[in-house]
Design an enzyme around this catalytic site. Structure first.
Site, PDB file in Angstrom:
ATOM      1  N   ASP A   1     -33.984   0.180  11.313  1.00  0.00           N
ATOM      2  CA  ASP A   1     -35.227  -0.011  12.089  1.00  0.00           C
ATOM      3  C   ASP A   1     -36.254  -0.717  11.196  1.00  0.00           C
ATOM      4  O   ASP A   1     -36.142  -0.655   9.970  1.00  0.00           O
ATOM      5  CB  ASP A   1     -35.770   1.357  12.529  1.00  0.00           C
ATOM      6  CG  ASP A   1     -36.754   1.245  13.710  1.00  0.00           C
ATOM      7  OD1 ASP A   1     -37.026   0.115  14.163  1.00  0.00           O
ATOM      8  OD2 ASP A   1     -37.240   2.299  14.176  1.00  0.00           O
ATOM      9  N   GLU A   2     -37.245  -1.355  11.790  1.00  0.00           N
ATOM     10  CA  GLU A   2     -38.331  -2.004  11.022  1.00  0.00           C
ATOM     11  C   GLU A   2     -37.764  -2.944   9.947  1.00  0.00           C
ATOM     12  O   GLU A   2     -38.196  -2.931   8.791  1.00  0.00           O
ATOM     13  CB  GLU A   2     -39.240  -0.944  10.366  1.00  0.00           C
ATOM     14  CG  GLU A   2     -39.759   0.126  11.313  1.00  0.00           C
ATOM     15  CD  GLU A   2     -40.982  -0.284  12.115  1.00  0.00           C
ATOM     16  OE1 GLU A   2     -41.418  -1.452  12.011  1.00  0.00           O
ATOM     17  OE2 GLU A   2     -41.490   0.565  12.873  1.00  0.00           O
TER      18      GLU A   2
ATOM     19  N   THR B   1     -36.934   0.676  18.827  1.00  0.00           N
ATOM     20  CA  THR B   1     -36.501   1.954  18.274  1.00  0.00           C
ATOM     21  C   THR B   1     -35.688   2.724  19.315  1.00  0.00           C
ATOM     22  O   THR B   1     -34.688   3.357  19.003  1.00  0.00           O
ATOM     23  CB  THR B   1     -37.726   2.766  17.807  1.00  0.00           C
ATOM     24  OG1 THR B   1     -38.441   1.984  16.857  1.00  0.00           O
ATOM     25  CG2 THR B   1     -37.316   4.069  17.159  1.00  0.00           C
TER      26      THR B   1
ATOM     27  N   ARG C   1     -50.546   0.235  18.859  1.00  0.00           N
ATOM     28  CA  ARG C   1     -50.189   1.651  18.875  1.00  0.00           C
ATOM     29  C   ARG C   1     -50.745   2.327  20.118  1.00  0.00           C
ATOM     30  O   ARG C   1     -50.344   3.421  20.486  1.00  0.00           O
ATOM     31  CB  ARG C   1     -50.750   2.402  17.645  1.00  0.00           C
ATOM     32  CG  ARG C   1     -50.287   1.944  16.277  1.00  0.00           C
ATOM     33  CD  ARG C   1     -48.808   1.869  16.164  1.00  0.00           C
ATOM     34  NE  ARG C   1     -48.358   0.503  16.412  1.00  0.00           N
ATOM     35  CZ  ARG C   1     -47.098   0.180  16.687  1.00  0.00           C
ATOM     36  NH1 ARG C   1     -46.182   1.100  16.769  1.00  0.00           N
ATOM     37  NH2 ARG C   1     -46.756  -1.077  16.922  1.00  0.00           N
TER      38      ARG C   1
HETATM   39  P1  ATP Z   1     -42.708  -0.859  17.639  1.00  0.00           P
HETATM   40  O1  ATP Z   1     -42.598  -2.346  17.493  1.00  0.00           O
HETATM   41  O2  ATP Z   1     -44.115  -0.427  17.698  1.00  0.00           O
HETATM   42  O3  ATP Z   1     -41.864  -0.123  16.664  1.00  0.00           O
HETATM   43  P2  ATP Z   1     -40.627  -0.500  19.589  1.00  0.00           P
HETATM   44  O4  ATP Z   1     -40.221  -1.852  19.982  1.00  0.00           O
HETATM   45  O5  ATP Z   1     -39.781   0.216  18.628  1.00  0.00           O
HETATM   46  O6  ATP Z   1     -42.135  -0.524  19.109  1.00  0.00           O
HETATM   47  P3  ATP Z   1     -40.332   1.855  21.180  1.00  0.00           P
HETATM   48  O7  ATP Z   1     -41.166   2.739  20.351  1.00  0.00           O
HETATM   49  O8  ATP Z   1     -38.859   1.991  21.121  1.00  0.00           O
HETATM   50  O9  ATP Z   1     -40.754   0.337  20.918  1.00  0.00           O
HETATM   51  O10 ATP Z   1     -40.758   1.962  22.696  1.00  0.00           O
HETATM   52  C1  ATP Z   1     -42.126   1.960  23.087  1.00  0.00           C
HETATM   53  C2  ATP Z   1     -42.339   2.919  24.247  1.00  0.00           C
HETATM   54  O11 ATP Z   1     -41.732   2.405  25.422  1.00  0.00           O
HETATM   55  C3  ATP Z   1     -41.724   4.277  23.998  1.00  0.00           C
HETATM   56  O12 ATP Z   1     -42.559   5.254  24.558  1.00  0.00           O
HETATM   57  C4  ATP Z   1     -40.412   4.192  24.766  1.00  0.00           C
HETATM   58  O13 ATP Z   1     -39.952   5.456  25.161  1.00  0.00           O
HETATM   59  C5  ATP Z   1     -40.790   3.324  25.944  1.00  0.00           C
HETATM   60  N1  ATP Z   1     -39.673   2.540  26.492  1.00  0.00           N
HETATM   61  C6  ATP Z   1     -38.886   1.667  25.847  1.00  0.00           C
HETATM   62  N2  ATP Z   1     -37.966   1.119  26.684  1.00  0.00           N
HETATM   63  C7  ATP Z   1     -38.187   1.653  27.899  1.00  0.00           C
HETATM   64  C8  ATP Z   1     -37.570   1.480  29.199  1.00  0.00           C
HETATM   65  N3  ATP Z   1     -36.545   0.668  29.414  1.00  0.00           N
HETATM   66  N4  ATP Z   1     -38.080   2.214  30.215  1.00  0.00           N
HETATM   67  C9  ATP Z   1     -39.125   3.070  30.024  1.00  0.00           C
HETATM   68  N5  ATP Z   1     -39.751   3.255  28.837  1.00  0.00           N
HETATM   69  C10 ATP Z   1     -39.281   2.563  27.788  1.00  0.00           C
HETATM   70 MG    MG Z   2     -40.189   0.966  16.683  1.00  0.00          MG
END
Ligand code: ATP
Ligand code: MG
Length: 800
Positions: free
Chosen positions: A251-252, A66, A656
């Site tokens: 997304d998703e 995301t 989560r």
């Molecule tokens: P989900 O599969 O649950 O939807 P996601 O892959 O979309 O997860 P995000 O929600 O985008 O993951 O990121 C998870 C957490 O990690 C968030 O708090 C985000 O700010 C943090 N994050 C992502 N990339 C980085 C990075 N390169 N450095 C620091 N924090 C990061």
């Molecule tokens: Mg996500």
């Protein structure tokens, strides 16, 4: 009462957009663009800066998918590769949408409003409002939610003389919805039906669809299906949107169904379609995780993600492997659980956050003790300065499980908020008032019109209604028109005719005010007062608690809140009218009301189902009800495909959590007045023991009670001595005498006591009869439940 979060973009009025000429990047925006890449790992960077062909980002939970999407939008703007109006981003939560808009707003100011960030449904509504004429709708069409559509299905089934026992409306509604999600028309459904069940569904579908058309209404599935049809059948319209949306981001993506998949395809267009017009294909970027696909029951198809590369042969695929959300302990538990699913792409997800705390396990004697443990633990964490209530989420499998947590939290004074459940917009009084608005905006909306015909009671009975209906059919006019001609309708009593005339006059007067530009908040107030709706509730309040006064008070509050929502809308949207307000409400009601986990100082604990937790994160997570038969859900135990989906849901739940994870279960649980001894969830067993710290194990006394119950039921059980035991599910008869192991005693009740019943909710004791095992109470639950006489020995009743 929780306050609704009207956060969807549906209310935005600014549909204009800048011409599709990318601005030349200035030096300042170049620096902005560079800054946006800071703090991203190399793969994330690749995904953010990628240009040209379709891009798929597949990765496990918490790996920044995301974040990549948000950054990519900001980057495209900063680097001058796109204008806000050229971007369409599809998200599943208002929270993600809010973040995207905020970030882009910081970057480009008010121009950000030209960008579309919304759910699939909101985007389709906007398109359909603009193109209503092309698809034969009027601009003010109604949007039917699942309750409305079920009412209409009931009418359709009645028209076919179907036996409601053999063909419940719910099942028919699901069948119709499935057909729509596959983009199958009623005609196609009729042709391809190969057995009685399918033929019945097709017949209902045809009538239902005709009636929706007559009501100038669309259900949620229609929104997508009609838009796809629109784009497929009208190349000029498709071309218009393809020129507009140069960037489509989703997304998703694992939770898209076939209709949504086709929508994306139509919006982006293939190279060939675009090539003819000299327009390069739009840039598509989708992110998702096949292990988090949890909406198969709504037609979501993991194949959409697995087949992306064959559907889009020039696709680029980026994999993300570092998880930034959770501790390694939490991640290892999640990986261990999901590893039990067959046929999946194995991912190599790791975290640099360190091992962190072990996962806490807890076996409660029953669901009340489970909730009490959660409350105690939140207190302990707060006192120790380890977390605030606002950082805590409690997850459960089904909405009904929230009630016990609510009761316990109220008792101990722990502030909380329930996401989902009987939501604000599903409450009866709110739906009643909205039905008035809908009739005013769209007089053809028969479902809404019939709902309010005699609400509040004004002497228009079922008999009158059916005469009017018969007249409407015979004269081939709408129900509303038939009401207007009440004097021509045969068989109507004078008193009823007078009532109908008064009703019609009131509606016409309100329609006049709307035409003069009176806003929705004022119209709502007029409806409440002029129809006597509020007066009726106030009377009930005055009649006292036993007559349902408490509940009536709550209803009045909800209506005041609804007026507040309308006022807020008018302040936010210049020239906002009744139709615009309804549109916003219809979509918010479908979406979520997710609070911000870090918001405020202490904040409140968030209670929600696992399904609504998708995409979110919380420092502390309690995953509760980990029992075979509860989670995984009883219905799925015998079906490997459904079980795999339940396991993905467990994976979503566990991932989560950022710092602390609790896994809890109850040895016994009463539901529908029955006591069930459920064995530990298989998902609990799949977590390696070295990751767990068991605070409390199953108690031998409960084990013995369960064993006896099982033997009585003629089952076969083994009850080991580890923390997690394999154990056959049993359901006993009615809840046995209170006072047994871990059970509540027979409550001593007096007239006027407030009580809570597992099924009927909160009520007030009106009278008490008999003693000991024969003790009975009459309890007034108000609302649709009314007064009930209960045998206290068996009733799942508790004194509050
Ligand atoms: P989900 O599969 O649950 O939807 P996601 O892959 O979309 O997860 P995000 O929600 O985008 O993951 O990121 C998870 C957490 O990690 C968030 O708090 C985000 O700010 C943090 N994050 C992502 N990339 C980085 C990075 N390169 N450095 C620091 N924090 C990061
Ligand atoms: Mg996500």
């Amino acid at each position: 009462m929780t306050s609704p979060h009207p956060g969807t973009p549906a209310g935005e009025q600014d549909d204009r957009f800048a011409p599709a000429v990318p601005a030349a990047p200035s030096r300042r925006s170049g620096a902005d663009a560079e800054r946006l890449l800071a703090g991203l790992n190399p793969q994330q960077r690749l995904a953010v800066t990628h240009s040209g062909g379709p891009l798929l980002v597949v990765a496990g939970a918490g790996s920044g998918k995301t974040r990549v999407l948000t950054r990519r939008i900001a980057y495209l703007l900063a680097a001058g590769r796109a204008q806000p109006g050229e971007i369409l981003a599809i998200t599943f939560t208002n929270k993600a949408a809010g973040e995207m808009k905020e970030r882009v707003g910081e970057l480009v100011g008010p121009r950000a409003r030209a960008m579309w960030v919304s759910t699939f449904h909101s985007a389709c509504v906007r398109i359909l409002r603009d193109q209503a004429g092309v698809v034969g709708l009027s601009r003010s069409f109604s949007i039917y939610d699942s309750a409305d559509s079920q009412r209409l299905i009931t009418l359709a089934a009645r028209e076919l003389d179907l036996d409601p026992k053999r063909h419940p409306a719910r099942g028919l509604a699901v069948a119709v919805s499935n057909l729509k999600n596959e983009l199958i028309t009623p005609e196609q459904a009729t042709v391809q039906a190969s057995n009685d069940v399918e033929r019945t569904a097709a017949a209902v579908y045809a009538i239902y669809q005709r009636r929706l058309g007559e009501a100038n209404a669309q259900d949620f599935d229609d929104l997508i299906m009609t838009t796809v049809r629109l784009l497929q059948d009208h190349p000029d319209v498709a071309d218009h949107y393809r020129r507009r949306f140069r960037h489509v981001l989703v997304d998703e993506y694992q939770d898209t169904n076939h209709a949504q998949y086709m929508l994306v395809r139509e919006l982006v267009g293939t190279t060939a379609e675009r090539g003819d017009e000299g327009l390069p294909p739009g840039e598509l970027c989708v992110v998702g995780d096949a292990d988090q696909s949890i909406y198969a029951f709504r037609g979501a198809n993991i194949r959409n993600i697995n087949d992306f590369e064959s559907d889009y042969p020039d696709a680029t695929v980026v994999l993300l492997e570092q998880n930034y959300r959770s501790t390694q302990t939490i991640l290892s538990a999640a990986n261990a659980i999901i590893a039990h699913n067959p046929d999946r792409l194995v991912k190599n997800l790791w975290s640099a956050a360190g091992a962190g705390s072990p996962i806490v396990g807890y076996v409660a004697d029953n669901e009340h003790d489970e909730a009490a443990f959660v409350a105690q633990e939140v207190d302990r964490l707060t006192d120790a300065g380890d977390a605030s209530p606002g950082q805590v989420a409690v997850f459960y499998r089904t909405n009904a499980q929230s009630r016990v947590f609510e009761e316990v939290f109220i008792r101990v004074g722990l502030p909380y908020k329930v996401v989902g459940g009987v939501r604000f917009y599903e409450r009866r009084e709110v739906r009643d008032l909205l039905s008035y608005l809908r009739v005013l905006a769209n007089p053809a909306d028969t479902v809404s019109l019939r709902r309010i015909l005699n609400v509040p009671r004004r002497g228009i009975g079922d008999r009158t209604e059916s005469f009017v209906e018969a007249y409407a059919q015979q004269e081939r006019v709408g129900f509303a028109e038939a009401l207007r001609r009440i004097d021509e309708v045969p068989g109507i009593a004078t008193r009823s005719a007078t009532a109908v005339r008064g009703f019609v006059a009131l509606l016409e007067e309100l329609e006049g005010l709307i035409a003069e530009g009176v806003g929705p908040s004022r119209i709502l107030e007029l409806i409440m007062t002029r129809t006597g709706y509020i007066a009726e509730l106030e009377e009930t309040v005055n009649a006292g608690a036993a007559a349902g006064g408490v509940e009536a008070e709550g209803r009045i509050e909800n209506l005041q809140e609804l007026v507040g929502v309308a006022r807020e809308y008018e302040e936010r949207v210049e020239g906002g009218d009744v139709a615009g307000f309804l549109e916003q409400v219809a979509l918010v009601a479908d979406a979520d009301q997710i609070p911000d986990p870090e918001e405020g100082g202490g904040g409140v604990v968030t209670l929600m189902t696992l399904h609504s937790a998708k995409g979110l994160e919380f420092p502390v997570v309690f995953l509760t009800g980990l029992e075979d038969g509860v989670f995984p859900h009883l219905r799925t135990l015998g079906d490997p495909t459904e079980l795999a989906e339940e396991r993905r849901l467990a994976y979503v739940g566990v991932t989560r959590a950022r710092h602390r994870l609790y896994l809890t279960r109850a040895s016994s649980r009463s539901s529908w007045g029955q006591l069930a001894y459920n064995p530990a969830s298989r998902f609990l067993e799949e977590v390696p023991d070295q990751l767990m710290d068991w605070r409390r194990l199953a108690q031998p006394a409960i084990a013995a009670a369960a064993q006896r119950a099982l033997e009585r039921a003629g089952g076969d059980a083994s009850w080991g001595d580890g923390p997690v035991r394999q154990y056959g599910r049993v359901t006993t008869g009615p809840v046995p005498k209170r006072g047994g192991v871990g059970l509540r005693p027979i409550p001593a009740l007096a007239v006027g006591d407030k009580v809570s019943h597992d099924t009927f909710g909160v009520g007030v004791v009106a009278s008490v009869l008999g003693q000991a095992d024969k003790a009975q109470a009459e309890v007034e639950f108000g609302g649709d439940v009314g007064r009930k006489r209960l045998l206290l020995r068996y009733a799942p009743l508790e004194k509050l």
